[in-house]
Design an enzyme around this catalytic site. Structure first.
Site, PDB file in Angstrom:
ATOM      1  N   SER A  16      19.476  10.967  -8.399  1.00 10.07           N
ATOM      2  CA  SER A  16      19.502   9.821  -7.478  1.00 10.07           C
ATOM      3  C   SER A  16      18.528   8.709  -8.151  1.00 10.07           C
ATOM      4  O   SER A  16      17.740   8.712  -8.944  1.00 10.07           O
ATOM      5  CB  SER A  16      18.771  10.405  -6.189  1.00 10.07           C
ATOM      6  OG  SER A  16      18.157   9.487  -5.317  1.00 10.07           O
ATOM      7  N   SER A 140       3.703   4.781 -11.150  1.00  9.24           N
ATOM      8  CA  SER A 140       3.896   3.802 -10.119  1.00  9.24           C
ATOM      9  C   SER A 140       3.025   3.022 -10.455  1.00  9.24           C
ATOM     10  O   SER A 140       1.704   3.072 -10.892  1.00  9.24           O
ATOM     11  CB  SER A 140       3.912   4.639  -8.917  1.00  9.24           C
ATOM     12  OG  SER A 140       3.901   3.667  -7.645  1.00  9.24           O
ATOM     13  N   TYR A 153       0.001  10.826  -3.124  1.00  7.51           N
ATOM     14  CA  TYR A 153       0.907  10.406  -3.927  1.00  7.51           C
ATOM     15  C   TYR A 153       0.195   9.367  -4.935  1.00  7.51           C
ATOM     16  O   TYR A 153       0.520   9.381  -6.115  1.00  7.51           O
ATOM     17  CB  TYR A 153       1.994   9.397  -3.255  1.00  7.51           C
ATOM     18  CG  TYR A 153       2.983   8.641  -4.106  1.00  7.51           C
ATOM     19  CD1 TYR A 153       4.184   9.488  -4.349  1.00  7.51           C
ATOM     20  CD2 TYR A 153       3.143   7.109  -4.305  1.00  7.51           C
ATOM     21  CE1 TYR A 153       4.923   9.042  -5.416  1.00  7.51           C
ATOM     22  CE2 TYR A 153       3.954   6.616  -5.004  1.00  7.51           C
ATOM     23  CZ  TYR A 153       5.144   7.537  -5.709  1.00  7.51           C
ATOM     24  OH  TYR A 153       5.956   6.774  -6.318  1.00  7.51           O
ATOM     25  N   LYS A 157      -0.487   9.919  -9.198  1.00  6.73           N
ATOM     26  CA  LYS A 157       0.226   8.788 -10.123  1.00  6.73           C
ATOM     27  C   LYS A 157      -1.043   8.409 -11.027  1.00  6.73           C
ATOM     28  O   LYS A 157      -0.994   8.258 -12.331  1.00  6.73           O
ATOM     29  CB  LYS A 157       0.791   7.626  -9.618  1.00  6.73           C
ATOM     30  CG  LYS A 157       2.221   8.017  -8.850  1.00  6.73           C
ATOM     31  CD  LYS A 157       3.297   8.455  -9.816  1.00  6.73           C
ATOM     32  CE  LYS A 157       4.574   8.751  -9.087  1.00  6.73           C
ATOM     33  NZ  LYS A 157       5.713   9.180  -9.733  1.00  6.73           N
ATOM     34  N   THR A 188      15.727   2.291  -3.846  1.00  6.51           N
ATOM     35  CA  THR A 188      16.332   3.743  -4.057  1.00  6.51           C
ATOM     36  C   THR A 188      15.977   4.392  -2.497  1.00  6.51           C
ATOM     37  O   THR A 188      15.557   3.577  -1.668  1.00  6.51           O
ATOM     38  CB  THR A 188      15.365   4.513  -5.015  1.00  6.51           C
ATOM     39  OG1 THR A 188      14.247   4.818  -4.569  1.00  6.51           O
ATOM     40  CG2 THR A 188      15.462   3.794  -6.475  1.00  6.51           C
TER      41      THR A 188
END
Ligand SMILES: NC(=O)c1ccc[n+]([C@@H]2O[C@H](COP(=O)([O-])OP(=O)(O)OC[C@H]3O[C@@H](n4cnc5c(N)ncnc54)[C@H](OP(=O)(O)O)[C@@H]3O)[C@@H](O)[C@H]2O)c1
Length: 263
Positions: A16, A140, A153, A157, A188
């Site tokens: 994906s 990111s 998150y 990162k 996405t």
């Protein structure tokens, strides 16, 4: 890695978004691919799109670390060597720290951080033996500064940034390149798949995501950066400016993020 032709590239999270677009972009450069994620059906669809490039589909849940050494053995048995490892698989987060179960924080670390470093540690010895190879990680811009609803998150990162930046210094003598890629917003399904406070999927397309640059454009920039052996890549739209604002005008960064509502 100046030429991609006939190189073997292992892409995680290839079913994906950015991983899928990377597989297609690298296939156009006549690379041989190993595609990994949990969804075998979607990986086979990506492999079909990559034809005539040769693809080996190796499905796995990368959070299940017990499987990883077996997975690397399978990958080596299929191809003999890995020239480029693209650590891309990951999930985002949409939840406040005060409401998020610690198991969710650990789940994010298991996939986004530990699976990437474990896979790297398993593939690295083969590269060191050959004194050749390239390891890339999709971090990111959340690896550069904090952002609401993304505590764990952003932490995963930031951790990747620290690990791979340090690793680069250690692998220089072995002629192994390390690229850290920090996308901003890429269109996405990442926000749909993001984990919420109880581990369910967010299930919504964020407006920022909807209007972002395409995964295909992001993949083209990554391929070009890999060919130039770029150590760092920042890819996205105007949100990339926040990286520089955070570094050079911290007071402005604080003003901007305080205006973003943490619902
Ligand atoms: N899109 C953005 O705006 C953006 C911005 C910055 C960074 N990134 C980073 O880019 C990377 C790719 O994200 P994306 O935007 O392409 O999101 P995506 O479309 O949701 O793709 C995520 C990929 O990770 C795989 N994955 C998830 N859990 C997995 C697991 N347990 N084991 C193996 N594979 C797993 C998914 O495949 P399965 O479901 O088949 O397992 C999928 O292929 C992530 O690391 C993300 O943090 C994205």
């Amino acid at each position: 890695m100046k030429s991609i032709k006939h190189k073997t590239i292992w892409i995680t999270g290839a079913s994906s978004g950015i991983g899928r677009a990377l597989a297609i972009a690298f296939s156009k450069e006549n690379a041989q691919l190993i595609l990994t994620s949990r969804n075998e059906k979607k990986l086979n669809e990506v492999a079909e799109l990559c034809k005539p490039a040769k693809c080996f589909v190796l499905p796995a849940d990368l959070s299940e670390t017990i499987e990883l050494s077996q997975l690397v053995k399978k990958a080596m048995d299929c191809t003999g060597q890995i020239d480029l490892l693209m650590n891309n698989a990951g999930r985002s987060q949409r939840s406040l720290a005060k409401e998020t179960d610690i198991r969710i924080d650990r789940q994010l670390f298991e996939l986004n951080f530990f699976s990437a470093i474990e896979l790297t540690k398993l593939v690295m010895p083969h590269m060191i033996k050959r004194k050749e190879g390239h390891i890339a990680v999709i971090s990111s811009i959340s690896g550069k500064f904090g952002f609401p609803l993304r505590t764990a998150y952003a932490a995963t990162k930031h951790a990747l940034q620290g690990f791979f930046e340090s690793l680069r210094t250690e692998l220089k003598a072995d002629n192994i390149k390390v690229s850290i890629i920090s996308p901003g917003r890429i269109k996405t399904n990442i926000s749909l798949h993001a984990l919420t406070k109880d581990g369910t999927s967010h299930g919504e397309m964020d407006p920022g995501q909807e209007n972002a640059i395409s995964a295909e454009k992001c993949a083209r920039k990554i391929v070009s950066g890999i060919k130039k052996n770029k150590k760092e890549m920042l890819i996205g739209g105007k949100e990339i400016l926040l990286v520089y604002i955070h570094r050079f005008l911290p007071f402005l960064y604080h003003r901007i993020v305080n205006k973003i509502s943490a619902k």
